[in-house]
Design a protein around this motif. Structure first.
Motif, short mmCIF file in Angstrom:
data_model
loop_
_atom_site.label_atom_id
_atom_site.label_comp_id
_atom_site.label_asym_id
_atom_site.label_seq_id
_atom_site.Cartn_x
_atom_site.Cartn_y
_atom_site.Cartn_z
N ASP A 184 -83.29 61.52 38.81
CA ASP A 184 -82.38 61.46 39.95
C ASP A 184 -80.97 61.06 39.50
OD1 ASP A 184 -84.40 62.19 41.65
OD2 ASP A 184 -84.81 60.17 42.38
N ILE A 185 -80.89 60.16 38.55
CA ILE A 185 -79.58 59.70 38.06
C ILE A 185 -78.88 60.83 37.30
CG2 ILE A 185 -78.46 58.17 36.38
CD1 ILE A 185 -80.64 56.07 37.13
N LEU A 186 -79.61 61.52 36.46
CA LEU A 186 -79.03 62.57 35.62
C LEU A 186 -78.86 63.89 36.37
CD1 LEU A 186 -81.04 61.88 32.34
CD2 LEU A 186 -78.67 61.22 32.83
N GLY A 187 -79.61 64.04 37.46
CA GLY A 187 -79.51 65.29 38.22
C GLY A 187 -80.24 66.44 37.58
N VAL A 188 -81.14 66.15 36.66
CA VAL A 188 -81.90 67.21 35.98
C VAL A 188 -83.16 66.59 35.39
CG1 VAL A 188 -80.70 66.85 33.78
CG2 VAL A 188 -81.74 69.07 34.27
N ARG A 189 -84.22 67.38 35.30
CA ARG A 189 -85.43 66.93 34.63
C ARG A 189 -85.63 67.78 33.37
NH1 ARG A 189 -85.33 64.84 39.44
NH2 ARG A 189 -86.77 63.21 40.11
N GLU A 190 -86.39 68.82 33.43
CA GLU A 190 -86.48 69.81 32.35
C GLU A 190 -87.14 69.27 31.08
OE1 GLU A 190 -83.50 73.31 31.07
OE2 GLU A 190 -82.80 71.31 30.49
N VAL A 191 -86.49 68.33 30.36
CA VAL A 191 -87.02 67.81 29.10
C VAL A 191 -86.68 66.33 28.98
CG1 VAL A 191 -84.93 68.41 27.78
CG2 VAL A 191 -87.13 68.20 26.60
#
Length: 367
Positions: A300-307
């Motif tokens: 949520d903080i980074l705005g991305v999951r993926e890896v």
């Protein structure tokens, strides 16, 4: 008399009347202009009707941004709709299309380059957007599964940690983690000048599945921990050579915005870079639900999951379950090795870079 003939007589009559009423040259000029003026299509309400905008024109109109770029695609299996990009930024979200019986070979600026799988010309999320008149077109390349396997690509993921400006290195038990910045610059210069392809993470995932072709001459650059020395010493080198890289951040410790368009922020967990009850990392002490909750906070903080990257490289089946539960597709270990078709996405191997590794040592590992 035919309808067209009656209409022409009517127009001539109107013109003659105008000449008679107004008189002289001025009247003649008025009549001539009236006769020449084109008929503008109007709606029933009287408003001027304009031809509909093309999908590209509509995209640019809605964006209302001078730096907007409409990207369109060509070739078998290519998406029909254009997508919006921004000039001077890197390409974002390029699709990876599927086609029965074929492996996607990447995007290229010309049909000829797509046919030849021209690695130097191939375009992906490591490249800056360059448009002409706010438009750019890319062509799809396709190959057979047999051609893809014959490439025998083995993708190295380089793993750096901290950096030092001291040629003699740092002291202490973490000495091996510190790459001398002179060595790092020489390594990045080699990668930039040798024409390495820089895959994005979604490309790596599709490559592992056998859906996407990656050249054997490819490399992924990563840094763990987002130490201040990464920002101060390494990022300027990344910027200088315009090399796509990934910074695995511990988001409980820092949440800095990306320091460069060439730096992707990804998760090193939110707060699991600590020892658990048995002395090993929390990643192998917590339940799958606890792991997922931590990774969701980081995502949520980074705005991305993926890896994500496992703290200390510690992981087990429960850790994998938590990673997948949080919506991450891949996870990077610290185990040595290269990524190939069929590699476990939740246990990606690395090429670890330690203090003292020169560019020659890197060449021996990745070519």
């Amino acid at each position: 008399m035919a309808t067209g003939g009656r209409r022409r007589l009517k127009v001539v009559a109107i013109i003659v009347s105008a000449v008679v009423l107004l008189g002289g040259g001025a009247a003649a000029a008025f009549a001539w202009t009236a006769a020449r003026e084109p008929v503008v299509p109007r709606s029933e309400a009287g408003a001027i009707e304009h031809p509909p905008l093309s999908p590209v024109e509509q995209l640019l109109h809605d964006a209302d941004d001078p730096l907007a770029c409409a990207l369109s695609f060509a070739g078998e299996g290519a998406p029909a709709d254009p997508m919006l990009q921004r000039q001077s930024a890197l390409f974002q979200g390029l699709p990876i299309p599927a086609r029965e019986g074929f492996v996607f070979g990447g995007w290229y600026p010309t049909e000829a380059a797509a046919t030849a799988f021209d690695q130097a010309a191939r375009v992906n999320g490591a490249d800056a957007v360059v448009c002409v008149d706010q438009q750019v077109q890319l062509f799809a390349g396709w190959m057979t599964p047999e051609q893809n396997v014959a490439e025998n690509a083995q993708i190295p993921i380089l793993m750096y940690h901290q950096f030092t400006a001291k040629a003699e290195g740092e002291s202490g038990w973490l000495r091996g983690n510190y790459a001398y910045i002179g060595d790092f610059e020489a390594q990045m210069s080699h990668i930039a000048s040798s024409g390495f392809y820089m895959p994005t993470w979604d490309e790596l995932s599709a490559f592992i599945d056998g859906r996407l072709f990656l050249p054997a001459h490819s490399v992924i650059i990563t840094d763990d921990d987002a130490d201040q020395s990464w920002f101060d010493l390494a990022v300027p080198v990344i910027d200088k050579y315009k090399l796509l890289s990934t910074s695995f951040m511990i988001t409980a410790y820092r949440q800095d915005p990306a320091p460069s368009i060439y730096v992707q922020r990804r998760s090193h967990t939110n707060d699991m870079h600590q020892a658990g009850d048995n002395g090993k990392g929390r990643m192998v002490n917590w339940t799958a639900d606890q792991i997922a909750a931590d990774l969701n906070a980081s995502g949520d903080i980074l705005g991305v999951r993926e890896v994500m990257a496992y703290p200390f490289g510690h992981y087990n089946d429960t850790a994998k379950q938590g990673v997948a539960q949080a919506g991450y597709e891949m996870a990077r270990t610290i185990e040595p090795g290269l990524v190939t078709i069929g590699t476990d996405k939740l246990a990606l191997p690395v090429v670890r870079i330690d203090y003292g590794m020169t560019v020659d040592a890197l060449i021996k590992r990745i070519g």
